[in-house]
Design a protein around this motif. Sequence first.
Motif, PDB file in Angstrom:
ATOM      1  N   GLY A  13       0.789  -1.202   0.000  1.00  0.00           N
ATOM      2  CA  GLY A  13       0.000   0.000   0.000  1.00  0.00           C
ATOM      3  C   GLY A  13       0.833   1.270   0.000  1.00  0.00           C
ATOM      4  N   CYS A  14       0.106   2.385  -0.224  1.00  0.00           N
ATOM      5  CA  CYS A  14       0.782   3.691  -0.281  1.00  0.00           C
ATOM      6  C   CYS A  14       1.432   4.051   1.050  1.00  0.00           C
ATOM      7  CB  CYS A  14      -0.235   4.765  -0.698  1.00  0.00           C
ATOM      8  SG  CYS A  14      -0.838   4.595  -2.364  1.00  0.00           S
ATOM      9  N   LEU A  15       0.754   3.770   2.172  1.00  0.00           N
ATOM     10  CA  LEU A  15       1.293   4.137   3.495  1.00  0.00           C
ATOM     11  C   LEU A  15       2.599   3.404   3.773  1.00  0.00           C
ATOM     12  CD1 LEU A  15       0.791   5.796   6.013  1.00  0.00           C
ATOM     13  CD2 LEU A  15      -0.475   3.870   6.972  1.00  0.00           C
ATOM     14  N   SER A  16       2.613   2.124   3.453  1.00  0.00           N
ATOM     15  CA  SER A  16       3.844   1.362   3.657  1.00  0.00           C
ATOM     16  C   SER A  16       4.947   1.872   2.742  1.00  0.00           C
ATOM     17  CB  SER A  16       3.577  -0.125   3.394  1.00  0.00           C
ATOM     18  OG  SER A  16       4.762  -0.885   3.487  1.00  0.00           O
ATOM     19  N   ASN A  17       4.575   2.154   1.484  1.00  0.00           N
ATOM     20  CA  ASN A  17       5.564   2.671   0.528  1.00  0.00           C
ATOM     21  C   ASN A  17       6.099   4.021   0.994  1.00  0.00           C
ATOM     22  OD1 ASN A  17       6.994   2.529  -2.001  1.00  0.00           O
ATOM     23  ND2 ASN A  17       5.669   4.207  -2.674  1.00  0.00           N
ATOM     24  N   THR A  18       5.198   4.861   1.555  1.00  0.00           N
ATOM     25  CA  THR A  18       5.640   6.168   2.072  1.00  0.00           C
ATOM     26  C   THR A  18       6.621   5.979   3.224  1.00  0.00           C
ATOM     27  OG1 THR A  18       3.524   7.149   1.447  1.00  0.00           O
ATOM     28  CG2 THR A  18       4.865   8.335   3.065  1.00  0.00           C
ATOM     29  N   GLY A  19       6.348   5.016   4.097  1.00  0.00           N
ATOM     30  CA  GLY A  19       7.284   4.753   5.193  1.00  0.00           C
ATOM     31  C   GLY A  19       8.649   4.383   4.688  1.00  0.00           C
ATOM     32  N   GLY A  20       8.711   3.532   3.654  1.00  0.00           N
ATOM     33  CA  GLY A  20      10.017   3.171   3.097  1.00  0.00           C
ATOM     34  C   GLY A  20      10.716   4.361   2.501  1.00  0.00           C
ATOM     35  N   ASN A  21       9.947   5.207   1.791  1.00  0.00           N
ATOM     36  CA  ASN A  21      10.540   6.398   1.187  1.00  0.00           C
ATOM     37  C   ASN A  21      11.080   7.361   2.267  1.00  0.00           C
ATOM     38  OD1 ASN A  21      10.009   5.490  -1.395  1.00  0.00           O
ATOM     39  ND2 ASN A  21       7.985   6.485  -1.460  1.00  0.00           N
ATOM     40  N   LEU A  22      10.316   7.506   3.375  1.00  0.00           N
ATOM     41  CA  LEU A  22      10.794   8.371   4.469  1.00  0.00           C
ATOM     42  C   LEU A  22      12.081   7.844   5.075  1.00  0.00           C
ATOM     43  CD1 LEU A  22       7.421   9.219   6.260  1.00  0.00           C
ATOM     44  CD2 LEU A  22       8.871  10.774   4.940  1.00  0.00           C
ATOM     45  N   LEU A  23      12.170   6.524   5.200  1.00  0.00           N
ATOM     46  CA  LEU A  23      13.413   5.957   5.722  1.00  0.00           C
ATOM     47  C   LEU A  23      14.579   6.259   4.793  1.00  0.00           C
ATOM     48  CD1 LEU A  23      12.222   2.483   7.066  1.00  0.00           C
ATOM     49  CD2 LEU A  23      12.862   4.498   8.395  1.00  0.00           C
ATOM     50  N   MET A  24      14.338   6.140   3.499  1.00  0.00           N
ATOM     51  CA  MET A  24      15.409   6.445   2.548  1.00  0.00           C
ATOM     52  C   MET A  24      15.731   7.934   2.545  1.00  0.00           C
ATOM     53  SD  MET A  24      16.411   3.610   1.550  1.00  0.00           S
ATOM     54  CE  MET A  24      17.596   4.263   0.381  1.00  0.00           C
ATOM     55  N   ALA A  25      14.733   8.755   2.809  1.00  0.00           N
ATOM     56  CA  ALA A  25      15.019  10.187   2.933  1.00  0.00           C
ATOM     57  C   ALA A  25      15.910  10.452   4.148  1.00  0.00           C
ATOM     58  CB  ALA A  25      13.712  10.967   3.057  1.00  0.00           C
ATOM     59  N   GLY A  26      15.616   9.756   5.243  1.00  0.00           N
ATOM     60  CA  GLY A  26      16.473   9.879   6.418  1.00  0.00           C
ATOM     61  C   GLY A  26      17.885   9.443   6.126  1.00  0.00           C
ATOM     62  N   VAL A  27      18.025   8.401   5.291  1.00  0.00           N
ATOM     63  CA  VAL A  27      19.367   7.954   4.898  1.00  0.00           C
ATOM     64  C   VAL A  27      20.068   9.044   4.111  1.00  0.00           C
ATOM     65  CG1 VAL A  27      20.632   6.292   3.476  1.00  0.00           C
ATOM     66  CG2 VAL A  27      18.770   5.511   4.952  1.00  0.00           C
ATOM     67  N   GLY A  28      19.341   9.668   3.222  1.00  0.00           N
ATOM     68  CA  GLY A  28      19.956  10.725   2.431  1.00  0.00           C
ATOM     69  C   GLY A  28      20.415  11.882   3.293  1.00  0.00           C
ATOM     70  N   PHE A  29      19.542  12.338   4.181  1.00  0.00           N
ATOM     71  CA  PHE A  29      19.938  13.446   5.051  1.00  0.00           C
ATOM     72  C   PHE A  29      21.064  13.034   6.011  1.00  0.00           C
ATOM     73  CE2 PHE A  29      15.756  15.196   3.869  1.00  0.00           C
ATOM     74  CZ  PHE A  29      16.136  16.472   3.536  1.00  0.00           C
ATOM     75  N   SER A  30      21.103  11.771   6.369  1.00  0.00           N
ATOM     76  CA  SER A  30      22.198  11.303   7.233  1.00  0.00           C
ATOM     77  C   SER A  30      23.529  11.447   6.522  1.00  0.00           C
ATOM     78  CB  SER A  30      21.967   9.848   7.632  1.00  0.00           C
ATOM     79  OG  SER A  30      20.807   9.713   8.422  1.00  0.00           O
ATOM     80  N   PHE A  31      23.565  11.049   5.234  1.00  0.00           N
ATOM     81  CA  PHE A  31      24.803  11.224   4.475  1.00  0.00           C
ATOM     82  C   PHE A  31      25.151  12.700   4.319  1.00  0.00           C
ATOM     83  CE2 PHE A  31      24.131   6.819   2.815  1.00  0.00           C
ATOM     84  CZ  PHE A  31      25.376   6.326   3.187  1.00  0.00           C
ATOM     85  N   ILE A  32      24.151  13.532   4.238  1.00  0.00           N
ATOM     86  CA  ILE A  32      24.421  14.960   4.036  1.00  0.00           C
ATOM     87  C   ILE A  32      24.983  15.602   5.299  1.00  0.00           C
ATOM     88  CG2 ILE A  32      23.320  17.190   3.588  1.00  0.00           C
ATOM     89  CD1 ILE A  32      21.358  15.704   1.751  1.00  0.00           C
ATOM     90  N   PHE A  33      24.394  15.276   6.477  1.00  0.00           N
ATOM     91  CA  PHE A  33      24.743  16.000   7.706  1.00  0.00           C
ATOM     92  C   PHE A  33      25.692  15.248   8.640  1.00  0.00           C
ATOM     93  CE2 PHE A  33      20.464  17.785   6.713  1.00  0.00           C
ATOM     94  CZ  PHE A  33      20.866  19.078   6.487  1.00  0.00           C
ATOM     95  N   ALA A  34      25.814  13.949   8.490  1.00  0.00           N
ATOM     96  CA  ALA A  34      26.591  13.177   9.474  1.00  0.00           C
ATOM     97  C   ALA A  34      28.033  13.636   9.529  1.00  0.00           C
ATOM     98  CB  ALA A  34      26.512  11.677   9.153  1.00  0.00           C
ATOM     99  N   TRP A  35      28.671  13.865   8.365  1.00  0.00           N
ATOM    100  CA  TRP A  35      30.086  14.274   8.378  1.00  0.00           C
ATOM    101  C   TRP A  35      30.253  15.685   8.942  1.00  0.00           C
ATOM    102  CZ3 TRP A  35      31.985  18.333   5.380  1.00  0.00           C
ATOM    103  CH2 TRP A  35      31.057  18.891   4.481  1.00  0.00           C
ATOM    104  N   VAL A  36      29.237  16.563   8.681  1.00  0.00           N
ATOM    105  CA  VAL A  36      29.311  17.913   9.264  1.00  0.00           C
ATOM    106  C   VAL A  36      29.212  17.833  10.789  1.00  0.00           C
ATOM    107  CG1 VAL A  36      28.224  20.180   9.324  1.00  0.00           C
ATOM    108  CG2 VAL A  36      28.313  18.890   7.174  1.00  0.00           C
ATOM    109  N   LEU A  37      28.287  17.009  11.271  1.00  0.00           N
ATOM    110  CA  LEU A  37      28.147  16.859  12.715  1.00  0.00           C
ATOM    111  C   LEU A  37      29.412  16.287  13.331  1.00  0.00           C
ATOM    112  CD1 LEU A  37      24.509  15.386  12.860  1.00  0.00           C
ATOM    113  CD2 LEU A  37      25.222  17.748  13.270  1.00  0.00           C
ATOM    114  N   MET A  38      30.014  15.306  12.659  1.00  0.00           N
ATOM    115  CA  MET A  38      31.229  14.727  13.206  1.00  0.00           C
ATOM    116  C   MET A  38      32.381  15.730  13.188  1.00  0.00           C
ATOM    117  SD  MET A  38      32.649  12.332  14.738  1.00  0.00           S
ATOM    118  CE  MET A  38      31.351  11.132  14.689  1.00  0.00           C
TER     119      MET A  38
END
Length: 879
Positions: free
Chosen positions: A496-521
């Motif tokens: 379903g769409c809700l489950s698919n949205t959850g997966g997409n949000l997780l991948m968005a979190g992965v993307g932002f993690s790559f963007i900000f993790a090195w700056v935070l470190m």
Amino acid sequence: MLWTRWLVLLLCWWGAVNATTTAENGQYELAKQGESRADPHRQRSPPPVEPLDFGFVPAAVYDTHAYYEPGAIGILFHMVHAFLYAVQPNSFPKDLIVKVIQQNMGGIKFHEWRKPDNVVLLLEGAYYELGFLVCATIGVLFVVLVPLVGMCFCVCRCCENCGGEMHQRQRKNTDCRRGFFTATLIATTIFIILGVLVAYAANHNMSSHIKNTRRFINTNIRDLKTFANNTPAQIEYMTAQYTTAKNKVLSELDNIGPLLGGRIHSQLEKEVVPSLDTALRMAGAMREAKEALESVSSSLQVLQEGTDQLKDSLSTERASLSNTLSDPACTNGAVSPSCNVIRSSLFQLGINADFSKLPDVDYALENVNTVLKTDLSNIIQKGYSSFNDTPRLVKEQTKNIVAGVKGMLDKIGNEINGFTKMFPVEASLANFTIFLNQGQKNIESYYAQIDQLDFYRWIGCVAVLCTVVLILSFNILGLLCGTCGYDKQATPTTRGCLSNTGGNLLMAGVGFSFIFAWVLMAIVTALFLIGGNVEKLLCEPLASRQLFQIIDTPFLVHPAKKNFLPGMLFQNPNIDLTLGSMYRECYDNNGLYHALQLETMFNINSFLNRTVYNKDLAKVFDSVEVDLQDISLLEQAGRDNLINFANTGIGIIDYEAYLAEVNKGITLVDLLTFAVDLEGQADQLPRGALENALKGHASSIRQIHRELVVPMEQAMSTLNQSIKLLQKTSSDLPVKVTNILSALDASEYLISNNASHVVKQETKNYVQSLVGYFKQYTNWVHDSLIAEVAQCKPISNIVDSMEIVACSFIADSVNTFWLGLGLSSILLLPSIIISIKLAKYYRRMDTEDVFEESYSSSPYSDTLFRFPRASAPSICVDC
């Protein structure tokens, strides 16, 4: 800064007053003790000096309480300290820092670091920083690799690799894997949230306590003002207390007669009073001798008259009893033995002691009466009075000396007051107060800028934390949507769409993690290096006071300058003054004089020689001379009286003759016993006239005993006592009189010729007691300067307040911030991996595995004969 020099000079003067005067007093006492040992006579110790009450120096009450209790966040602070200890367990490199400072004081060029000594220092520093370097290297690798890995990961995903292919293979443990990844991501997210909360708490703690820093600034400045305002009053109080010692000395001088004269009197009375007491006892012996002679004369007269009467009475009674025994009845055979017994005892009725032969004592009595016409007791009492008049003589003869000493004491007081007025203490401290007020205004003018900068800092830290919160929000929303929208009956291509949205949000979190993790470190690494080294190289050694040991290292700043602090304050680096010792003294709230060791800077012996321990004062008292030659213990009339008493003739009385007669009985037989025996014999006779006659004679004998013998026995007892008293008094009477006169002559010679020694000795003790009062004053001044005057607690409070602000408020908060942020940043890595893995189970796939059924009748046909094949999903119009 002129006011500071005036203040230091005044405090040092007071300290030197005590130090130098104590030394001079010690020399003075040693000289006095040497004179005492040189004296052949035994010296008594001087009387104890009465303790003086100088009261208490007005105490300053300081408001600053340089103590900080972090509360609940202290647990986080302890965790940070434990982590830093694990990273850097080495002890504080005191020697290394000292060497580096000493090397750099001359200014080392870059090429000089290649020298062996400098290379060794670099290696030692690197070894000490090894833990920080390893952690920093890990942080740098994180900062470099994370964006590179993120870029490669994105490219790889775009090529439908690295999990980018929208196809999910079907496995039997699919639900188990999904549940494991979900639980792991939830746990990771919780820990990231904890890290964010820790960092936010540290950020908020710093902001709130930076505002509280104003309280420390205000109370410390207020304490400095209190210090400046109270110090003049404390110095004035100490100066005024000289009057206490002075008044006590003046009181002693006003009573110099009872004090000094009394001491001289008590020393001389050991020899004088016993001789006078002996003479006075001899005067009493004269009166007793007179009374004894009178008693002997009267008793002898009574005995002589009584002897005659008793003799006649006994003769008459004996003759009458003899006639009674001549009665014919006594010839009777039964009565005759009793009559013969009585007749044979008649001779016992006679006189035994004969007092008529004893010489009278009228001649001696007349001589004693003549001697007693002179009142020897009165003459001796005059001697007592003359000797007891010593205090008055001392007071009269020292009147001019006492007046001179009083003038010297007034001069000393004026010099002390004048000396304190030479320094503009109040004006200097008033300028210091103005300086403090102006400084406080300047500091308060920066409060707005500090608040603004702290607000920007707070916003920046919150913004950094918001990046983590953003990632967390994607993770949490992804978990919520994925978990809530997941349908076990749906295939990967029909999710379903809700489950698919959850997966997409997780991948968005992965993307932002790559963007900000090195700056935070990168931020964590920078703060870790700065905050960790501040804690290990500044805060910890400051708390253990090892930092003071570095500053106090001899010859640290220059080979020719031993100590840094006295060189900076007094331009004299050879003074043994260290920052650590000054801090300890101020921490104990001792005086600034003792904390700065100001007694080593000033020598005011010339002033002290003219003030408290004035040698002229001792010279004045050494010149005390008391003339006691006017004292007369016994007038010539008294001496003649004693000699005449020895020649009164009481010594030539025949005491043995008297005692021989006194020791005899008055009669040959005890008349009462004789009467009892006579009645006993009468009772043996037949009743009749003879019996009655004998009993009548017994009664007559009792009457004679009662009327004549008893008074004579009393007179004889009195005579016995008086003779023995006279015998005792007259025994060696001329020798006794001679000894009394010799003792009196010796006492008068002692007073006339040897009293000067006693006077000097007691004058010395008297002066020591006076000096003792001034010594109490100087000791009190010394103790007050050490512990009560100009208490420098504000200085240690400033150091402690700076430590609290820099370390507890700022450093601990910064270190706690990077600890929480670092924890969150590190946990982003497993969050990335788990989110990628978990997103596969929530996102809608493009293809899925389709299983074909076989017709085998085997019970294991479901697992052995099902072959997957890719199949595209049907188009969902609703999606």
